[in-house]
Design an enzyme around this catalytic site. Structure first.
Site, PDB file in Angstrom:
ATOM      1  N   ALA A 253       0.785  -1.231   0.000  1.00  0.00           N
ATOM      2  CA  ALA A 253       0.000   0.000   0.000  1.00  0.00           C
ATOM      3  C   ALA A 253       0.819   1.283   0.000  1.00  0.00           C
ATOM      4  CB  ALA A 253      -0.936   0.004   1.213  1.00  0.00           C
ATOM      5  N   ALA A 254       1.998   1.283   0.623  1.00  0.00           N
ATOM      6  CA  ALA A 254       2.767   2.528   0.746  1.00  0.00           C
ATOM      7  C   ALA A 254       3.204   3.025  -0.642  1.00  0.00           C
ATOM      8  CB  ALA A 254       3.983   2.290   1.633  1.00  0.00           C
ATOM      9  N   ASP A 273       1.591  -3.304   4.124  1.00  0.00           N
ATOM     10  CA  ASP A 273       2.888  -3.167   3.463  1.00  0.00           C
ATOM     11  C   ASP A 273       3.949  -3.794   4.358  1.00  0.00           C
ATOM     12  OD1 ASP A 273       3.872  -1.263   0.945  1.00  0.00           O
ATOM     13  OD2 ASP A 273       5.464  -1.668   2.401  1.00  0.00           O
ATOM     14  N   ASP A 299       4.063  -9.144   5.925  1.00  0.00           N
ATOM     15  CA  ASP A 299       4.445  -9.720   4.642  1.00  0.00           C
ATOM     16  C   ASP A 299       3.180 -10.222   3.954  1.00  0.00           C
ATOM     17  OD1 ASP A 299       5.359 -11.257   2.513  1.00  0.00           O
ATOM     18  OD2 ASP A 299       7.038 -12.102   3.635  1.00  0.00           O
ATOM     19  N   ASP A 314      -0.890  -3.746  -6.114  1.00  0.00           N
ATOM     20  CA  ASP A 314       0.077  -2.970  -6.900  1.00  0.00           C
ATOM     21  C   ASP A 314       1.437  -3.590  -6.605  1.00  0.00           C
ATOM     22  OD1 ASP A 314       1.532  -1.132  -8.281  1.00  0.00           O
ATOM     23  OD2 ASP A 314       0.924   0.611  -7.108  1.00  0.00           O
ATOM     24  N   CYS A 367       3.521  -0.787 -12.489  1.00  0.00           N
ATOM     25  CA  CYS A 367       3.939   0.390 -13.259  1.00  0.00           C
ATOM     26  C   CYS A 367       5.130   0.004 -14.137  1.00  0.00           C
ATOM     27  CB  CYS A 367       4.275   1.559 -12.339  1.00  0.00           C
ATOM     28  SG  CYS A 367       5.485   1.189 -11.043  1.00  0.00           S
TER      29      CYS A 367
END
Length: 433
Positions: A253-254, A273, A299, A314, A367
């Site tokens: 999440a971070a 995270d 984890d 993500d 990304c």
């Protein structure tokens, strides 16, 4: 062309207050990336002593120089007899980029000659810096405009040409060479935010600003009305389509951009995270925006939780889609470890699917520009898991160019080139039976 010899009689004027501090810090950032092969995200100790305006300026100078490094070297090559040591070369590169971007020659040259004179490894090159930059200054802008966009490094360009073709890669490189605009995600109505900041409301709901300057000085920052998030990075939450009251997990999440998007929908969000340090930024962002989420340090591969109605993954990746905003990446990375990342992504997809309840949905995103970290992962996941399917995305916000045959969305940097480009991203929504 005639080459310039050092003017050893030149003496620097006193550096301009503030300007020299930012330029000195920018040079330290260039050393961090080009000599130590580290990312600018490791630069906090270098920037900490500066006040916010100088900090922002140092970061901009460093990123502009890295983005135009090949062009700067091309401008400098005819003006030096042999390639100088890296500390001197970086001073010249920074000066060349500033002059090519229209900075006042007097301030640039005087500051950089002064910086050279104060450095143990550069003091002897003070005259060279003075002579080369003064020779360059009259036509730097015109010569810069005639130079081609820098090419991606071989370790990345080769795989991308094989995946997307040489013409598409050249279009990406052209966008990488442009300073990117600033994209914001609104906590409330994005149209209202766009109007209040004089920005552009993008078709996907992000607000785009050109020449924004220091982010924390923009109206609404302290009030938490918005957060910085590239338009592409905001798309996975739109694809997940969370609803009020749903239990939603944000894996990896971070620093929290997607967590805030999820929380703003009214969903019950768990943000997980592995890094407590990175989650510190997420907590700060949640506090600034006054959005709720349960924050968990764990984890993702071993954490026990759920079941969840929806999960956003993500996943850790090569981050090659972010080069337009992070031009340090091609210099600090070499492509090593990609196989390990791909294996980790597959394991995280498997774990995320196990945390879903019946009928739950998972958005997997990276990304990355590489199909191995996107399309191939989704095809393999559907083959591994009976009862899991990729749902073709729908919505007026979806650009037709983004649709991918396996059911995901593939965003490339040259999409929206006329608007300033967009980060490279891949995302797909998987549904459990």
């Amino acid at each position: 062309m005639r080459r310039t010899r050092p003017d050893r009689t030149a003496r620097p004027a006193a550096p301009a207050p503030g300007g020299a501090a930012a330029r000195q810090a920018a040079l330290r950032l260039l050393t961090l990336v080009l000599a130590e092969r580290r990312l600018l995200s490791d630069a906090a100790p270098v920037l900490a002593p500066l006040d916010p305006p100088d900090r922002a300026r140092a970061q901009r100078l460093a990123t502009d120089t890295l983005r135009g490094l090949a062009r700067a070297d091309a401008l400098l090559a005819p003006l030096v007899e042999r390639r100088p040591p890296m500390p001197v070369l970086n001073i010249l590169r920074l000066g060349a980029v500033e002059l090519a971007h229209g900075a006042a020659a007097h301030g640039v040259v005087n500051d950089l000659v002064g910086i050279a004179g104060r450095g143990k490894r550069t003091a002897g090159a003070r005259g060279l810096v003075n002579a080369v930059l003064r020779r360059l200054s009259p036509d730097a802008e015109a010569r810069w405009a005639d130079l081609p966009a820098p090419r991606l490094p071989k370790w990345l360009r080769g795989p991308l040409v094989r995946a997307w073709g040489a013409e598409t890669v050249a279009a990406m490189e052209a966008v990488h060479a442009m300073p990117p605009p600033l994209d914001l995600t609104a906590r409330g109505d994005p149209a209202v935010l766009a109007h209040s900041l004089g920005g552009t409301l993008l078709p996907t709901g992000s607000v785009r600003l050109d020449g924004a300057g220091q982010v924390s000085a923009l109206p609404g920052y302290d009030a938490g009305d918005w957060w910085v998030q590239d338009a592409a990075a905001a798309l996975p939450v739109r694809l997940l389509d969370p609803r009020p009251g749903e239990r939603v997990l944000d894996l990896c999440a971070a620093p929290g951009g997607k967590t805030m998007q999820l929380a703003a929908t009214g969903a019950e969000v768990t943000a997980l995270d592995l890094s407590d340090e990175r989650l510190g930024r997420l907590r700060e962002n949640l506090a600034r925006t006054r959005l709720p989420a349960e924050v968990v340090v764990a984890d993702a591969l071993t954490w026990e939780g759920g079941p969840f109605d929806a999960i956003l993954l993500d996943a850790p990746c090569s981050a090659t889609g972010t080069i337009r905003r992070h031009p340090d990446l091609p210099f600090a990375r070499s492509g090593e470890g990609l196989g390990d990342l791909i294996g980790l992504q597959a394991r995280m997809i498997d774990r995320a699917l196990a945390l879903l309840g019946p009928g739950g949905r998972l958005v997997f995103c990276t990304c990355s520009l590489l199909p191995e970290e996107g399309e191939a992962q989704v095809r393999a996941a559907v083959e591994r898991h009976e009862g899991v399917r990729a749902e073709p995305p729908e919505g007026a916000w979806i650009d037709a160019r983004w649709s991918s045959p396996e059911g995901g969305l593939r965003v490339l940097p040259h999409h929206w080139a006329g608007r300033g480009g967009i980060d490279g991203f891949y995302m797909a929504r998987l549904r459990r039976a």
